[in-house]
Enzyme design. Structure first.
Site, short mmCIF file in Angstrom:
data_model
loop_
_atom_site.label_atom_id
_atom_site.label_comp_id
_atom_site.label_asym_id
_atom_site.label_seq_id
_atom_site.Cartn_x
_atom_site.Cartn_y
_atom_site.Cartn_z
N LYS A 117 0.84 -1.20 0.00
CA LYS A 117 0.00 0.00 0.00
C LYS A 117 0.87 1.25 0.00
O LYS A 117 1.72 1.41 0.88
CB LYS A 117 -0.90 0.03 1.25
CG LYS A 117 -2.01 -0.99 1.28
CD LYS A 117 -2.87 -0.76 2.51
CE LYS A 117 -4.02 -1.76 2.61
NZ LYS A 117 -4.84 -1.54 3.82
N TYR A 164 -6.68 -6.94 10.21
CA TYR A 164 -6.08 -6.15 9.14
C TYR A 164 -6.85 -4.84 9.01
O TYR A 164 -7.90 -4.65 9.65
CB TYR A 164 -6.09 -6.91 7.81
CG TYR A 164 -7.47 -7.35 7.34
CD1 TYR A 164 -8.16 -6.63 6.38
CD2 TYR A 164 -8.07 -8.49 7.86
CE1 TYR A 164 -9.43 -7.03 5.95
CE2 TYR A 164 -9.33 -8.90 7.44
CZ TYR A 164 -10.00 -8.17 6.48
OH TYR A 164 -11.26 -8.57 6.07
N ASP A 165 -6.32 -3.92 8.21
CA ASP A 165 -6.95 -2.62 7.97
C ASP A 165 -7.30 -1.89 9.27
O ASP A 165 -8.38 -1.30 9.41
CB ASP A 165 -8.21 -2.78 7.11
CG ASP A 165 -7.87 -3.00 5.64
OD1 ASP A 165 -6.68 -2.91 5.29
OD2 ASP A 165 -8.78 -3.27 4.85
N ASP A 189 -13.98 2.90 10.17
CA ASP A 189 -14.17 2.13 8.93
C ASP A 189 -14.04 0.62 9.16
O ASP A 189 -13.77 -0.13 8.23
CB ASP A 189 -13.16 2.58 7.87
CG ASP A 189 -13.65 2.30 6.45
OD1 ASP A 189 -14.84 2.51 6.19
OD2 ASP A 189 -12.84 1.88 5.60
N HIS A 202 -15.67 -2.19 9.01
CA HIS A 202 -16.93 -2.68 8.45
C HIS A 202 -16.86 -4.19 8.19
O HIS A 202 -15.88 -4.86 8.52
CB HIS A 202 -17.29 -1.91 7.18
CG HIS A 202 -16.20 -1.88 6.15
ND1 HIS A 202 -15.74 -3.01 5.50
CD2 HIS A 202 -15.45 -0.85 5.67
CE1 HIS A 202 -14.79 -2.69 4.65
NE2 HIS A 202 -14.59 -1.38 4.73
N GLY A 203 -17.90 -4.69 7.55
CA GLY A 203 -18.04 -6.14 7.37
C GLY A 203 -17.05 -6.78 6.43
O GLY A 203 -16.94 -8.00 6.40
N ARG A 222 0.14 -11.51 3.81
CA ARG A 222 -1.16 -12.11 3.55
C ARG A 222 -1.36 -13.35 4.44
O ARG A 222 -0.52 -14.24 4.47
CB ARG A 222 -1.30 -12.51 2.08
CG ARG A 222 -1.31 -11.33 1.13
CD ARG A 222 -1.59 -11.75 -0.29
NE ARG A 222 -2.93 -12.31 -0.44
CZ ARG A 222 -3.54 -12.49 -1.62
NH1 ARG A 222 -2.90 -12.17 -2.73
NH2 ARG A 222 -4.74 -13.00 -1.68
N PHE A 223 -2.48 -13.39 5.15
CA PHE A 223 -2.74 -14.55 6.01
C PHE A 223 -3.46 -15.66 5.26
O PHE A 223 -3.73 -16.72 5.83
CB PHE A 223 -3.54 -14.14 7.26
CG PHE A 223 -4.74 -13.28 6.98
CD1 PHE A 223 -5.91 -13.82 6.46
CD2 PHE A 223 -4.71 -11.92 7.25
CE1 PHE A 223 -7.01 -13.04 6.21
CE2 PHE A 223 -5.81 -11.12 7.01
CZ PHE A 223 -6.97 -11.68 6.49
N ASN A 282 -13.86 -5.85 6.59
CA ASN A 282 -12.58 -5.69 7.28
C ASN A 282 -12.41 -6.65 8.44
O ASN A 282 -11.63 -6.42 9.36
CB ASN A 282 -12.40 -4.24 7.75
CG ASN A 282 -11.96 -3.33 6.63
OD1 ASN A 282 -11.54 -3.78 5.57
ND2 ASN A 282 -12.05 -2.03 6.83
#
Length: 462
Positions: free
Chosen positions: A188, A352-353, A331, A333-334, A240-241, A336
């Site tokens: 990112k 994450y995020d 943020d 949300h569903g 990445r998991f 994340n």
């Protein structure tokens, strides 16, 4: 004419995805060999293993949730000259390496073409190295050249709005990959939004804090490992998991294979479209703010019975919810929050995020993606709202109060310590101090509220 995509995992045939465009009808049928396998798992709970036909809407929702959102979706559609509403076409174009274990390949394939698909997945790995100079230039030119497009090809097949790229990380080397290899990390760059400066540093700080909280308190609440690099622009690498890199014994930094594991987000687990990722799925304007059909904490907790270890999963969800409130991650949300898919059920995936959105102040939306009781704003959180959250999610109020107290106390110790890291420079240091101050204020506020939660009587919510 019915179109077909072959679905595979680690070169094993999982099944066939069918699509009838005139009726916009989807179907999915698992392969007999997959159904006979002891290690078989479903795409998503709404598409269970078995011979019964699945609902077209559930297949479409599962696929649609795999795709990028916003500008990234526009870029993928425009680059390939398909409608961004054509879910099937986009999955066929981007389906080699979406989130999870499955690949969607070979449009209208014959049996011979299916063999070619398997060969494509197992052919010699191809690494396309990205130099720091090239990456720096691409980050600077994002307004002119879309970041997901490299070498004329869209290299992003992940949900979300933020610019990102799927890359293979081998020590200091970053590569785009084809053939048998998969990406191991998400890359990112910083956001271009002036209202959220230094977003890479914000996420690095929050993810690092979450990891320290988990280790310190033994929460069972892991965060995906992150690394901050400068090229010289700051970039964030998130491990990445849903990928497991296998390294060479002779050259430890070299990846010789990447195993893919299956994960789904909460929208997929609950059989909801991505447009339902916020609890107020219609928006927050006065006329529709009462409509709350999107992903909520109450809905998330309905998944507990599908977990491998329901008791541990319940505690995970409680702590995840508390952490979002401490961070001010409006943020959360569903899409994340995600779950590993195993033959016997689901298990929470690493976090994450994680971003302190609310630390930016009034220039960003302060309302949380999911309400605590009926409270969407952090300043609206009261003992009543927390007790309401507890009763809606089947959480004992005493347990909620204890979890809030121990996590808030740990934040008061750890946040200022991490904000003093010398990895952050210049204006970044001001931001992390601002985030730390926000976190400490939230922690102190919740420490005052926690003892009062148990005094709220359940009868008040009848």
């Amino acid at each position: 004419m019915t179109h077909v995509l072959h679905v595979s995992a680690d070169s094993a045939a999982v099944g066939q995805l069918s699509y009838e465009p005139r009726d916009n009808r989807y179907g999915f049928e698992y392969a007999d060999a997959w159904l006979r396998s002891m290690s078989a798992f479903y795409l998503t709970p709404a598409i269970p293993l078995g011979l019964a036909p699945c609902r077209s809407e559930s297949v479409q929702r599962f696929l649609e949730n795999l795709l990028p959102e916003g500008r990234a979706l526009d870029i993928a559609a425009a680059t390939n000259q398909v409608s961004k509403n054509n879910t099937f076409a986009l999955v066929q174009l981007l389906g080699k390496e979406p989130v999870g274990a499955f690949s969607f390949l070979a449009l209208d394939a014959t049996p011979g073409e299916a063999a070619r698909v398997t060969a494509e997945q197992t052919r010699e790995p191809v690494r396309r190295v990205i130099t720091s100079d090239e990456l720096s230039q691409r980050i600077q030119e994002r307004d002119a050249v879309p970041f997901p497009v490299w070498d004329g090809k869209v290299r992003l097949s992940l949900a979300g709005y933020q610019d990102k790229l799927q890359v293979l990380v081998e020590g200091p080397k970053l590569s785009l990959v084809d053939g048998a290899l998969s990406s191991t990390h998400l890359l990112k760059p910083d956001s271009r939004n002036p209202r959220t400066p230094h977003l890479v540093v914000n996420e690095h700080f929050c993810m690092s804090l979450a990891a320290r909280l988990d280790r310190t308190l033994k929460l069972g609440l892991p965060a995906a490992p992150v690394e901050l690099r400068r090229i010289p622009e700051p970039i964030l690498l998130i491990e990445r998991f849903d990928r497991l890199a296998i390294h060479s014994t002779e050259h430890p930094s070299e990846v010789i294979a990447v195993r893919r594991t299956h994960v789904i987000d909460a929208c997929q687990a609950l059989d909801l479209p991505s447009t339902f990722k916020y609890e107020r799925n219609i928006g927050m304007s006065r006329d529709v703010r009462h409509i709350r059909d999107g992903v909520s904490f109450e809905q998330l907790f309905t998944l507990v019975d599908q977990m491998l270890t329901p008791a541990k999963a319940r505690v995970y969800l409680i702590r995840w919810a508390i952490l979002q409130l401490l961070l001010g991650n409006s943020d959360a949300h569903g899409k994340n929050i995600s779950f590993h898919v195993h033959p016997a059920g689901l298990a929470p995936a690493p976090m994450y995020d994680l971003v302190s959105v609310n630390a930016y102040g009034d220039q960003v939306e302060q309302s949380m993606a999911m309400a605590y009781g009926d409270a969407f704003l952090p300043e609206e959180i009261t003992p009543y709202a927390l007790a309401d959250f507890a009763y809606r999610t089947g959480t004992p109020t005493g347990q909620l109060a204890r979890e809030i107290t121990r996590m808030a106390r740990a934040v008061l110790l750890l946040a200022p310590e991490l904000a003093a890291w010398d990895i952050y420079v210049g204006e970044e240091r001001n931001l992390v101090r601002q985030i730390s101050d926000y976190l400490c204020a939230q922690a102190n506020h919740l420490l005052v509220l926690a003892p009062e939660v148990q005094k709220v009587k359940k009868a008040m919510f009848a």
